[in-house]
Design a protein around this motif. Structure first.
Motif, PDB file in Angstrom:
ATOM      1  N   LYS A 100      13.378  58.013   6.785  1.00 50.76           N
ATOM      2  CA  LYS A 100      13.360  56.592   7.125  1.00 50.76           C
ATOM      3  C   LYS A 100      13.756  56.408   8.589  1.00 50.76           C
ATOM      4  O   LYS A 100      14.764  56.969   9.038  1.00 50.76           O
ATOM      5  CB  LYS A 100      14.355  55.817   6.250  1.00 50.76           C
ATOM      6  CG  LYS A 100      14.019  55.791   4.775  1.00 50.76           C
ATOM      7  CD  LYS A 100      12.882  54.836   4.454  1.00 50.76           C
ATOM      8  CE  LYS A 100      12.659  54.686   2.964  1.00 50.76           C
ATOM      9  NZ  LYS A 100      11.590  53.745   2.633  1.00 50.76           N
ATOM     10  N   ASN A 101      12.981  55.631   9.314  1.00 47.96           N
ATOM     11  CA  ASN A 101      13.302  55.315  10.705  1.00 47.96           C
ATOM     12  C   ASN A 101      13.581  56.571  11.529  1.00 47.96           C
ATOM     13  O   ASN A 101      14.489  56.601  12.365  1.00 47.96           O
ATOM     14  CB  ASN A 101      14.498  54.361  10.780  1.00 47.96           C
ATOM     15  CG  ASN A 101      14.253  53.054  10.053  1.00 47.96           C
ATOM     16  OD1 ASN A 101      13.153  52.513  10.075  1.00 47.96           O
ATOM     17  ND2 ASN A 101      15.275  52.550   9.373  1.00 47.96           N
ATOM     18  N   GLY A 102      12.805  57.615  11.263  1.00 49.41           N
ATOM     19  CA  GLY A 102      12.959  58.853  12.005  1.00 49.41           C
ATOM     20  C   GLY A 102      14.120  59.711  11.570  1.00 49.41           C
ATOM     21  O   GLY A 102      14.403  60.738  12.204  1.00 49.41           O
ATOM     22  N   GLN A 103      14.798  59.341  10.491  1.00 47.04           N
ATOM     23  CA  GLN A 103      15.943  60.105  10.002  1.00 47.04           C
ATOM     24  C   GLN A 103      15.602  60.771   8.676  1.00 47.04           C
ATOM     25  O   GLN A 103      14.980  60.171   7.808  1.00 47.04           O
ATOM     26  CB  GLN A 103      17.161  59.206   9.797  1.00 47.04           C
ATOM     27  CG  GLN A 103      17.799  58.709  11.072  1.00 47.04           C
ATOM     28  CD  GLN A 103      19.090  57.978  10.773  1.00 47.04           C
ATOM     29  OE1 GLN A 103      19.106  56.966  10.069  1.00 47.04           O
ATOM     30  NE2 GLN A 103      20.189  58.488  11.281  1.00 47.04           N
ATOM     31  N   SER A 104      16.050  62.014   8.516  1.00 51.21           N
ATOM     32  CA  SER A 104      15.867  62.724   7.259  1.00 51.21           C
ATOM     33  C   SER A 104      16.902  62.265   6.245  1.00 51.21           C
ATOM     34  O   SER A 104      17.885  61.588   6.578  1.00 51.21           O
ATOM     35  CB  SER A 104      16.031  64.233   7.490  1.00 51.21           C
ATOM     36  OG  SER A 104      17.390  64.539   7.772  1.00 51.21           O
ATOM     37  N   VAL A 105      16.702  62.656   4.989  1.00 56.47           N
ATOM     38  CA  VAL A 105      17.677  62.344   3.947  1.00 56.47           C
ATOM     39  C   VAL A 105      19.049  62.915   4.303  1.00 56.47           C
ATOM     40  O   VAL A 105      20.084  62.265   4.076  1.00 56.47           O
ATOM     41  CB  VAL A 105      17.184  62.862   2.572  1.00 56.47           C
ATOM     42  CG1 VAL A 105      16.894  64.350   2.588  1.00 56.47           C
ATOM     43  CG2 VAL A 105      18.200  62.544   1.472  1.00 56.47           C
ATOM     44  N   LEU A 106      19.087  64.088   4.905  1.00 58.74           N
ATOM     45  CA  LEU A 106      20.368  64.689   5.295  1.00 58.74           C
ATOM     46  C   LEU A 106      21.047  63.856   6.369  1.00 58.74           C
ATOM     47  O   LEU A 106      22.268  63.598   6.300  1.00 58.74           O
ATOM     48  CB  LEU A 106      20.141  66.117   5.781  1.00 58.74           C
ATOM     49  CG  LEU A 106      21.385  66.886   6.242  1.00 58.74           C
ATOM     50  CD1 LEU A 106      22.377  67.028   5.104  1.00 58.74           C
ATOM     51  CD2 LEU A 106      20.999  68.251   6.789  1.00 58.74           C
ATOM     52  N   GLU A 107      20.298  63.403   7.354  1.00 60.73           N
ATOM     53  CA  GLU A 107      20.885  62.608   8.441  1.00 60.73           C
ATOM     54  C   GLU A 107      21.381  61.264   7.923  1.00 60.73           C
ATOM     55  O   GLU A 107      22.433  60.773   8.354  1.00 60.73           O
ATOM     56  CB  GLU A 107      19.850  62.413   9.544  1.00 60.73           C
ATOM     57  CG  GLU A 107      19.525  63.689  10.303  1.00 60.73           C
ATOM     58  CD  GLU A 107      18.329  63.546  11.220  1.00 60.73           C
ATOM     59  OE1 GLU A 107      18.348  64.167  12.302  1.00 60.73           O
ATOM     60  OE2 GLU A 107      17.366  62.826  10.856  1.00 60.73           O
ATOM     61  N   ILE A 108      20.650  60.670   6.999  1.00 59.05           N
ATOM     62  CA  ILE A 108      21.062  59.384   6.446  1.00 59.05           C
ATOM     63  C   ILE A 108      22.358  59.524   5.659  1.00 59.05           C
ATOM     64  O   ILE A 108      23.300  58.729   5.818  1.00 59.05           O
ATOM     65  CB  ILE A 108      19.947  58.798   5.569  1.00 59.05           C
ATOM     66  CG1 ILE A 108      18.749  58.409   6.441  1.00 59.05           C
ATOM     67  CG2 ILE A 108      20.444  57.593   4.770  1.00 59.05           C
ATOM     68  CD1 ILE A 108      17.492  58.104   5.667  1.00 59.05           C
ATOM     69  N   LEU A 109      22.442  60.540   4.817  1.00 55.53           N
ATOM     70  CA  LEU A 109      23.640  60.707   3.988  1.00 55.53           C
ATOM     71  C   LEU A 109      24.855  61.113   4.810  1.00 55.53           C
ATOM     72  O   LEU A 109      25.966  60.629   4.574  1.00 55.53           O
ATOM     73  CB  LEU A 109      23.369  61.745   2.897  1.00 55.53           C
ATOM     74  CG  LEU A 109      22.344  61.327   1.853  1.00 55.53           C
ATOM     75  CD1 LEU A 109      22.055  62.480   0.914  1.00 55.53           C
ATOM     76  CD2 LEU A 109      22.820  60.123   1.060  1.00 55.53           C
TER      77      LEU A 109
END
Length: 276
Positions: A100-109
């Motif tokens: 989302k918005n250039g971020q991976s699931v890892l970066e979001i969490l």
């Protein structure tokens, strides 16, 4: 091969945790479902229910978990920093979610653990954490012959639902979803002939008009989908935080009168499906 598919409910509430005496039966924790199939622990969403799940898994040692995210609204991710296995060496946690918005699931969490949101930083996570981007309408193969299919559903900022297939059985996890879009027919085909469909049914038909566009469905629409798709067991999920046990029980009874066998999700409830 494992002789069953087991579905267990750790968090059933939507939008906001709602602990207290009036929600003790159906539960106050937000979304978290565990599916055990083919020797795999699949977890869907990391609402506050994932805390107890983590403690349960650690009783058998550091676990290997596949953690799938429908989307990243707070009630579906807020439990992740309290998921104890991520701090235990030897644990393996594989994350699956849409970028989302250039971020991976890892970066979001990991982002929700940055100051000033949380006191423990990501560098204190000791588990082996990997991640895989999820693309709607594709499939993910896990060890043991487990297949996880994905499908886009109607929700603000988008969400994904999942279908787990193993041993001739199919379990669908579908939250947060609003009916009445051009995705309805796609969703019906996605859930067709499933053994269990767990679906966000936050509202009643009477409540829905004032909440149109919020991204949630009515139980009446959900039962209609289940009937159209020849679903075996339909489970009403994502109860409103203000919905009391008595009110959820009344909805369950109404739904059962329309479609016998329908259930309202309760924390601790387990559905076991012998493989075919």
């Amino acid at each position: 091969m494992s002789d069953s598919v087991e579905v267990r409910f750790w968090g059933t509430r939507g939008s906001l945790p709602a602990p207290g005496p009036t929600t003790a039966v159906y539960g106050g924790n937000t979304s978290c479902i565990q599916v055990v199939a083919g020797g795999n622990h699949l977890v869907f969403d990391a609402g506050t229910g994932i805390r107890e799940l983590g403690n349960h898994l650690l009783k058998s040692g550091p676990p290997h978990v596949h953690l799938f995210f429908s989307h990243y609204h707070w009630d579906h991710i807020m439990g992740f920093p309290f998921f104890a296995p991520i701090y235990v060496p030897g644990s393996e946690v594989h994350l699956y979610g849409e970028s989302k918005n250039g971020q991976s699931v890892l970066e979001i969490l990991s982002g929700q653990m940055h100051p000033p949101y949380f006191p423990i930083k990501w560098n204190m996570v000791n588990a082996d954490v990997e991640w895989t981007p999820v693309v709607p309408d594709t499939s993910i193969e896990l060890d043991g012959g487990v297949l996880v299919k994905t499908c886009r559903i109607n929700h603000p900022q988008h969400a994904i639902c999942y279908r787990v297939e193993f041993g001739g059985r199919a379990v669908v996890y579908a939250t947060d979803i609003e009916h009445g879009s051009d995705l309805d027919s796609v969703f019906v085909e996605f859930i067709r002939d499933a053994d269990v469909v767990i679906m966000d049914c936050s509202f009643t038909e009477g409540e829905y008009p004032a909440r149109r566009g919020w991204g949630h469905a009515t139980w009446e629409a959900g039962v209609g989908f289940a009937e159209a798709a020849n679903v075996e067991t339909f489970v009403i999920f994502h109860h409103l935080p203000e919905r009391t046990d008595a009110e959820v029980a009344a909805i369950e009874a109404e739904a059962q009168a329309v479609r016998p066998g329908t259930l309202a999700a309760r924390e601790g409830m387990t559905i076991t499906l012998p493989v075919r």
